[in-house]
Design an enzyme around this catalytic site. Structure first.
Site, PDB file in Angstrom:
ATOM      1  CG  ASP A 341     -35.607 -39.029  11.578  1.00 35.73           C
ATOM      2  OD1 ASP A 341     -36.538 -39.434  10.869  1.00 35.73           O
ATOM      3  OD2 ASP A 341     -35.197 -39.650  12.573  1.00 35.73           O
ATOM      4  CB  CYS A 394     -40.265 -43.707  13.094  1.00 39.06           C
ATOM      5  SG  CYS A 394     -40.227 -42.976  14.740  1.00 39.06           S
TER       6      CYS A 394
END
Length: 464
Positions: A341, A394
């Site tokens: 991530d 994100c």
């Protein structure tokens, strides 16, 4: 004009006092608005309705910053840049109320602003504030977009986003998608939480929360998700303290659905803080096998351990190392699944952190994409043959997302890797229809307008 201390003396601070302090700190210190606001609210101990107003004023003012400034520049003769930071932000905050908050009567917004100005400056400053705000009230045409047929200028003004960012998004997604994304970025996010499947059943937990008067429902995006409206911060709830849920956005939960960790296996989360995805992995694995949660920052590693303890997880262990050098401290090809991530520009979470759109610059996108490529190559070294590697961010930037994955696959050194499309078959076709339609095989690009969740990118790769 005297710039006195950051809070009025002789009386309890109001919601507007607290909001103004935060806005000044964010501007002067280039701080994250959410962190400064949380700190200020803890100190001020406002009533719930006042805390909600302070939150609305901080986030709303920052969200609409360039449009508000465009209006004020037409009425402040000396220019906003020459005002003291507290005066500049007082005007911004007050104009936000006049334009965007229907529940605040205009006269109340003006009177409160004048009172704050008098407390912080001199009597004349109250008159200055009163004059500027009443001029804005009298002249609604100030809010008209600058005369321009070009979509970039119009969207940047009407939805208050930097023109360079709007231009990039139009090129990547088209005008309609870009305008919808900018509009979604200005809407307040709903609350969302992940059920700890080891401690609670989602339906039972929903019933318990509803019985306590909360407006909650099952997420349509992910089977572990709960969506809440007007429930406050669920991290302060008894269900959180008992380890029955974690606060997490629905899009973020999809990452573990792509990873598909299996009970008893060995899984690595390369950039794990604050631990939401690592703990989700451990929960899905039934707290069996081993989950290694790594982060480069020691103080953030401690946060991961705290979350694991709160959730009652025993299979998770933490590491403190640079993700760019993990293959030097961990055996290569030693994990069944690896999650990266990656650090990113964060443009998918603008509705939660509106200051992001004003503090980032075009060069930030290219520089962080170069780091992402290095981290992805390093993470791949740790996956065993037949294992999975999930790359997520994100952000909504193609340069940081699809382009990073394509660059990885194009290198001869990664000849044994391929995109895996099979994980997407389990995604809810209705809730994520737009995302599924726009995304290439093996990848998923969620935009904020798709399902009311964060903008997120996920790609799943397998090693032959």
């Amino acid at each position: 004009m005297s710039e006195r201390g950051s809070q009025p003396t002789g009386k309890r601070r109001t919601a507007r006092d607290v909001a103004l302090e935060v806005l000044v700190q964010v501007e002067k210190e280039h701080s994250y608005s959410n962190l400064k606001l949380n700190e200020a609210l803890q100190v001020a101990k406002l009533e719930r309705v006042d805390a909600a107003l302070a939150t609305e004023l901080v986030y709303g003012t920052i969200q609409r910053l360039n449009t508000i400034d465009g209006v004020l520049e037409q009425k402040v003769q000396r220019g906003l840049a020459k005002l003291k930071p507290w005066m500049r932000n007082l005007l911004r905050m007050s104009v936000y109320q006049l334009r965007y908050l229907d529940r605040v009567p205009p006269h109340a917004a003006v009177n409160e602003a004048v009172a704050i100005a008098k407390r912080r400056g001199q009597q004349a400053m109250g008159g200055f504030v009163n004059g500027v705000l009443r001029a804005v009230m009298r002249e609604p045409e100030l809010w008209n977009a600058p005369a321009a047929d070009e979509a970039v200028s119009r969207i940047a003004w009407e939805h208050s986003h930097p023109a360079w960012l709007v231009d990039r998004w139009i090129e990547a997604y088209g005008e309609a998608e870009t305008e919808a994304m900018c509009a979604a970025n200005n809407r307040p996010p709903h609350g969302s939480a992940r059920v700890n499947r080891l401690q609670a059943d989602r339906e039972a937990l929903l019933a318990d929360m509803q019985a306590s008067g909360l407006n909650v429902k099952a997420s349509a995006v992910t089977p572990d998700g709960i969506v809440a409206e007007g429930a406050g911060n669920l991290a302060h709830s008894v269900w959180y303290r008992e380890g029955r849920l974690s606060v997490q956005d629905e899009s973020s939960m999809l990452v573990v659905q792509a990873l598909r960790p299996e009970a008893g296996k060995r899984v690595l989360d390369c950039c794990a803080a604050p631990g939401g995805k690592s703990t989700h992995i451990a929960e899905v694995m039934g707290d069996t096998g081993e989950v290694v949660a790594n982060d480069v920052h020691a103080h953030k590693v401690a946060l991961i351990a705290e979350q694991a303890a709160r959730l009652g997880l025993k299979s998770l262990r933490t590491m403190n190392a640079d993700a760019a050098t993990l293959s030097e401290v961990l055996p290569q090809s030693s994990f069944d699944a690896v999650l990266l991530d990656a650090p990113c520009t964060g443009f998918g979470v603008i509705r939660r952190k509106p200051d992001i759109k004003w503090t980032k610059h075009p060069e930030d996108v290219s520089s962080i994409a170069a780091l992402q490529e290095r981290l992805l190559a390093e993470a791949a070294r740790l996956v065993r043959p037949g294992g999975r590697l999930v790359y997520s961010t994100c952000t909504v930037e193609h340069v940081e997302n699809e382009a990073v994955v394509r660059a990885f696959l194009s290198e001869q050194a990664h000849d044994g890797w391929e995109l895996d499309e099979t994980w997407k078959a389990a995604l809810p076709a209705e809730a994520l229809a737009a995302a599924l339609d726009r995304s290439p095989a093996g990848m998923l690009q969620v935009l904020p307008q798709d399902a009311g969740s964060d903008g997120f990118f996920i790609a799943c790769l397998t090693k032959r």
